[in-house]
Design a protein around this motif. Sequence first.
Motif, PDB file in Angstrom:
ATOM      1  N   HIS A 293       0.829  -1.218   0.000  1.00 35.06           N
ATOM      2  CA  HIS A 293       0.000   0.000   0.000  1.00 35.06           C
ATOM      3  C   HIS A 293       0.861   1.264   0.000  1.00 35.06           C
ATOM      4  O   HIS A 293       0.429   2.313  -0.456  1.00 35.06           O
TER       5      HIS A 293
ATOM      6  N   SER B 289      11.856   2.796  27.428  1.00 37.98           N
ATOM      7  CA  SER B 289      10.535   3.353  27.170  1.00 37.98           C
ATOM      8  C   SER B 289      10.625   4.849  26.847  1.00 37.98           C
ATOM      9  O   SER B 289      11.473   5.551  27.392  1.00 37.98           O
TER      10      SER B 289
ATOM     11  N   ALA C 195       8.323   8.738  21.675  1.00 42.72           N
ATOM     12  CA  ALA C 195       7.618   9.949  22.091  1.00 42.72           C
ATOM     13  C   ALA C 195       8.564  11.143  22.160  1.00 42.72           C
ATOM     14  O   ALA C 195       8.252  12.239  21.677  1.00 42.72           O
TER      15      ALA C 195
ATOM     16  N   THR D 265       9.788  12.138  18.457  1.00 45.83           N
ATOM     17  CA  THR D 265       8.738  12.759  17.640  1.00 45.83           C
ATOM     18  C   THR D 265       8.335  14.108  18.223  1.00 45.83           C
ATOM     19  O   THR D 265       8.056  15.055  17.479  1.00 45.83           O
TER      20      THR D 265
ATOM     21  N   GLN E 183      10.644   1.796  13.114  1.00 51.17           N
ATOM     22  CA  GLN E 183      11.532   1.442  14.205  1.00 51.17           C
ATOM     23  C   GLN E 183      11.630  -0.059  14.306  1.00 51.17           C
ATOM     24  O   GLN E 183      10.833  -0.784  13.729  1.00 51.17           O
TER      25      GLN E 183
ATOM     26  N   ILE F 210       1.864  11.741  15.461  1.00 51.06           N
ATOM     27  CA  ILE F 210       2.712  10.691  16.040  1.00 51.06           C
ATOM     28  C   ILE F 210       3.218  11.099  17.418  1.00 51.06           C
ATOM     29  O   ILE F 210       3.174  10.327  18.373  1.00 51.06           O
ATOM     30  N   ALA F 211       3.669  12.361  17.511  1.00 48.06           N
ATOM     31  CA  ALA F 211       4.171  12.847  18.793  1.00 48.06           C
ATOM     32  C   ALA F 211       3.066  12.773  19.854  1.00 48.06           C
ATOM     33  O   ALA F 211       3.297  12.322  20.982  1.00 48.06           O
TER      34      ALA F 211
ATOM     35  N   THR G  15       2.210   8.945  20.698  1.00 47.82           N
ATOM     36  CA  THR G  15       3.263   8.254  21.437  1.00 47.82           C
ATOM     37  C   THR G  15       3.436   8.860  22.831  1.00 47.82           C
ATOM     38  O   THR G  15       3.680   8.141  23.799  1.00 47.82           O
ATOM     39  N   SER G  16       3.269  10.171  22.935  1.00 52.33           N
ATOM     40  CA  SER G  16       3.364  10.803  24.263  1.00 52.33           C
ATOM     41  C   SER G  16       2.229  10.330  25.159  1.00 52.33           C
ATOM     42  O   SER G  16       2.423  10.112  26.362  1.00 52.33           O
TER      43      SER G  16
ATOM     44  N   ASN H  63       4.875   0.848  27.043  1.00 47.80           N
ATOM     45  CA  ASN H  63       6.088   0.712  26.242  1.00 47.80           C
ATOM     46  C   ASN H  63       5.681   0.341  24.814  1.00 47.80           C
ATOM     47  O   ASN H  63       5.195  -0.761  24.568  1.00 47.80           O
ATOM     48  N   ILE H  64       5.894   1.279  23.904  1.00 46.03           N
ATOM     49  CA  ILE H  64       5.510   1.037  22.507  1.00 46.03           C
ATOM     50  C   ILE H  64       6.479   0.033  21.892  1.00 46.03           C
ATOM     51  O   ILE H  64       7.675   0.299  21.813  1.00 46.03           O
ATOM     52  N   ILE H  65       5.959  -1.111  21.482  1.00 47.45           N
ATOM     53  CA  ILE H  65       6.874  -2.125  20.933  1.00 47.45           C
ATOM     54  C   ILE H  65       6.786  -2.206  19.411  1.00 47.45           C
ATOM     55  O   ILE H  65       7.581  -2.858  18.760  1.00 47.45           O
ATOM     56  N   TYR H  66       5.796  -1.560  18.848  1.00 49.57           N
ATOM     57  CA  TYR H  66       5.654  -1.549  17.399  1.00 49.57           C
ATOM     58  C   TYR H  66       4.935  -0.285  17.002  1.00 49.57           C
ATOM     59  O   TYR H  66       3.950   0.115  17.627  1.00 49.57           O
ATOM     60  N   ILE H  67       5.434   0.383  15.972  1.00 50.52           N
ATOM     61  CA  ILE H  67       4.718   1.528  15.431  1.00 50.52           C
ATOM     62  C   ILE H  67       4.958   1.534  13.937  1.00 50.52           C
ATOM     63  O   ILE H  67       6.062   1.312  13.459  1.00 50.52           O
TER      64      ILE H  67
ATOM     65  N   GLN I 112       3.313   3.667  10.342  1.00 52.83           N
ATOM     66  CA  GLN I 112       2.338   4.641   9.883  1.00 52.83           C
ATOM     67  C   GLN I 112       2.409   4.768   8.377  1.00 52.83           C
ATOM     68  O   GLN I 112       3.361   4.304   7.750  1.00 52.83           O
ATOM     69  N   TYR I 113       1.397   5.342   7.796  1.00 57.35           N
ATOM     70  CA  TYR I 113       1.341   5.502   6.350  1.00 57.35           C
ATOM     71  C   TYR I 113       0.500   6.724   6.054  1.00 57.35           C
ATOM     72  O   TYR I 113      -0.545   6.938   6.664  1.00 57.35           O
TER      73      TYR I 113
ATOM     74  N   VAL J  90      -1.780  -2.748   4.735  1.00 60.09           N
ATOM     75  CA  VAL J  90      -1.341  -3.940   5.459  1.00 60.09           C
ATOM     76  C   VAL J  90      -0.080  -3.591   6.239  1.00 60.09           C
ATOM     77  O   VAL J  90       0.971  -3.354   5.653  1.00 60.09           O
ATOM     78  N   PHE J  91      -0.195  -3.520   7.538  1.00 60.34           N
ATOM     79  CA  PHE J  91       0.967  -3.235   8.384  1.00 60.34           C
ATOM     80  C   PHE J  91       1.672  -4.546   8.699  1.00 60.34           C
ATOM     81  O   PHE J  91       1.049  -5.461   9.224  1.00 60.34           O
TER      82      PHE J  91
END
Lengths: 283, 283, 283, 283
Positions: free
Chosen positions: B241, C14, C18, C21, C36, D17-18, D21-22, D30-34, D36-37, D281-282
């Motif tokens: 995509h 962690s 954030a 960005t 990432q 995004i900021a 994520t904030s 704890n963001i383990i996957y991000i 975007q498109y 599709v991510f």
Amino acid sequence: MAKITLLIHCADTSGIIASVTSFFHSHKGNIIYIDQYVDNENKTFFMRLECEFQYEIKLNELKNKFEYEIGTPYNMVWQLFSSDTRLRMAIFVSKYDHCLYDILSRYKSGELSLDIPMIISNHEDLKHVAENFDIPFYHIPVQNGEKNIAEREQLELLEQEKIDFIVLARYMQIVSTRMIDKYPNRIINIHHSFLPAFAGAKPYHFAYKRGVKIIGATCHYVTDELDAGPIIEQDIARISHSHAVRDLILKGRDLEKIVLARGIKLHLERKTMVYDNRVIVFT
Amino acid sequence: MAKITLLIHCADTSGIIASVTSFFHSHKGNIIYIDQYVDNENKTFFMRLECEFQYEIKLNELKNKFEYEIGTPYNMVWQLFSSDTRLRMAIFVSKYDHCLYDILSRYKSGELSLDIPMIISNHEDLKHVAENFDIPFYHIPVQNGEKNIAEREQLELLEQEKIDFIVLARYMQIVSTRMIDKYPNRIINIHHSFLPAFAGAKPYHFAYKRGVKIIGATCHYVTDELDAGPIIEQDIARISHSHAVRDLILKGRDLEKIVLARGIKLHLERKTMVYDNRVIVFT
Amino acid sequence: MAKITLLIHCADTSGIIASVTSFFHSHKGNIIYIDQYVDNENKTFFMRLECEFQYEIKLNELKNKFEYEIGTPYNMVWQLFSSDTRLRMAIFVSKYDHCLYDILSRYKSGELSLDIPMIISNHEDLKHVAENFDIPFYHIPVQNGEKNIAEREQLELLEQEKIDFIVLARYMQIVSTRMIDKYPNRIINIHHSFLPAFAGAKPYHFAYKRGVKIIGATCHYVTDELDAGPIIEQDIARISHSHAVRDLILKGRDLEKIVLARGIKLHLERKTMVYDNRVIVFT
Amino acid sequence: MAKITLLIHCADTSGIIASVTSFFHSHKGNIIYIDQYVDNENKTFFMRLECEFQYEIKLNELKNKFEYEIGTPYNMVWQLFSSDTRLRMAIFVSKYDHCLYDILSRYKSGELSLDIPMIISNHEDLKHVAENFDIPFYHIPVQNGEKNIAEREQLELLEQEKIDFIVLARYMQIVSTRMIDKYPNRIINIHHSFLPAFAGAKPYHFAYKRGVKIIGATCHYVTDELDAGPIIEQDIARISHSHAVRDLILKGRDLEKIVLARGIKLHLERKTMVYDNRVIVFT
């Protein structure tokens, strides 16, 4: 209507194709498939041929005539199969179930024209799968240091059931020379790497560590040297840095089962010939 | 040592292979390649054969004998080529340069055994490429409503230079029936989609809009119906995509040039036969 | 409008995303790409980010602030590139021309946004290609036992022309540690096998002998250990028993040039990060 | 440890995004996957994010806060899923068994983390498969002109068993608008062609007739327009002129089951978002 498949190899010389095709023509056969290959390095000629007959053939008589008129003059190694014969395949498994499920599903779907008289395993884990598909399951534990005993039992079973060839569907044991000698080029293994890369144990771990961008699976005949037998079929899948070892294992499952199924079919349809540790695959 | 390539098609019947191979055997030829295919729907037999002779053959004599002994009895359509003949290819381009660069690089590398006596274009943009590779470049503008005039000029050039086949290397003009009739199954086009999907203009735009996960390129012989001619070769590339139309265009360039090059080689080596708008590709 | 690309790696913790960005948001940047990856084994965090600014940015000031607010607190290894910078690439070749033709064709087509100030070769064979494409060609012979001398000359040229990275386009010489240390993870090689299978010389010969059904090509950064550097990209092509070594070589040419071109582009667009001998490829 | 997955789309603007994520950082996630498109044509922003929490989260509270702090200000369409939820999938089949065998084998192997409370079929042919795998089987015949009655029964069953999404595993019936409206972007179909080529019935027959060199399979969400819904996944297999229609059907089986399985997994793992008839599709 009868149908036969012929496999030939012999020293390369002029006139083989003409002689063979004329032989079948003179016996009122209709050649529906012919493919040949010349290994120029070894000066060896290979051929696969399918022939239909409108009348009922006497197989032994045909074979005798072929040997007399063609086989002996050209000093050929040849095999002639009737399409009536149904091969008998044994499956060896340990604990992984994906290849077993795949083979049995194909079998039940009518995709594989063969008989499966037995599944042999050194563990009981997959007994329930065999039962769901109504295939006899034999649990033959392999004790430390007593591999001989297990193997004797296996060989008896194989002989008793007139097994033609064996499929190691992620069987986690090394097969002995005795077994290999009994079933030369008739034991099919699936190895979970793109051979010759990552032969031996834990190929997905090594693939991850090496940072390859593509993983593979290899279906090959078993020989005495581990993971070094003649290759029937291979395929690959693209991966990235983000795939952990467990992702490779998961992705690899689909590869393994597809590649093994292709290998089994090629063997079944007599489309493989082994020479000089390479497989000629007639497609 | 002489070498010939034979292409045959005729109604399927018993004994063709035996007859043909015996013919060459009796002429002391050594068959080094044979492949055949039976179209069961149309009951048609196809064969490609390569044969080497240790002595110098008289091509016309061989052809006459073949027609008399084999061609006429079996009512065959056949072509027999000597490996000595070197085909002459014309390239048509407009403004895109990637396929042109690729073909000319292969040509200069010695990868293509043919002559390229001309590049024809409706624009002057790629003249410098032709010059860098020392190929004559003919700028024949196609004026609105006066396509006829341009085409007459093209046909004269093609005839004058004894062109055997034409490659449309992203030539952005529709070729007329007159041209196609002069070069039946001898005009090769590269279309930038996985035909029959996205025939016509702007295939990458439509592929993006439809959200496909794979794009393709198709090399085919040109017929009167746009992008509907017999397909020689296709290949694909995976997209996602996140690829915008311009990314598809860029990714597609590599596909287009590889697929076109494969098509040219198959044609060149007489490995293609067209029947019923399908291409039999002997590999 | 200015655009920057940021590459980061640091110990995983962690809040990194954030913080980063938010930093760019507070500087009125618009993040147009973020990706990432966390290497869970090494507990390491990697990120690639592209950011656009509506105003003209002061690059050094931005870098200083980033180091102060983000880089230092998180103990990061980071690189921040402006999209204005145009990388300078040197090409090393020997006698094979297919990769060279491919790179130069892409360059002339405008596909690669970089400068090519030089082609260096130990032979004169490809001088004519360089000339056709108007690239300076330096013939630096590598005499037996006097590799040092050649290399000193190479290094001088590279420095003089402020070369950013080097592409070995089928350069048939082993590059010394001194050169590698000067251009760490900045020397890109194409190897004509599916690494780690068939490292070293004559991979197509060994592939033929082993009877593999698939061949490959591998683009990697050069390290001291031969053909063992971090892999950027790989691809494969299917073969059969009927392909002789010379067929593999021919088929391999297309693989090699495509895979090398992809590797160059990924490096050029700062989409690669090397860690623990693996390449993180952000796509 | 709790884990959530967030899917977002909204008008593209700076700072999303900021902010997102904030938000999670401030909740000690704890963001383990991000990933975007940005769809630049539609100026729309898409994001998928996975976040782990060391403490037990209150899902509704988190959702309310997210809506208040992020969702409303950015006018977002968003979904937040807890990893605890186990999706419930219904399978619809007719007579072909290969996709059914494949899905159930994966399910039994533990490859799919979901529940399968039912298999619905308009025929009784595959009842034995369902029984072997211990899945309830419902035979709901579809009589000519009385499709409505069958569908009412289907819908009742689906509702009763709280089905989340439906897989048409070679179900040979067209699903009505009523059903589609009840399960928007939650009915997954496998079509046995490379869409948009060969939509509708008998794609392998048309592929043969057109002489394509590659066949495909397409997994897509069902919409009112036949075979025109958003594409989740596609894959292909190479064929040749020698493959008859029955060979394509056989080769296609493997494609169909692999592509459908991939589509199911992507849906299951909340990796798909539909927008403008395309699937993001991510991966």
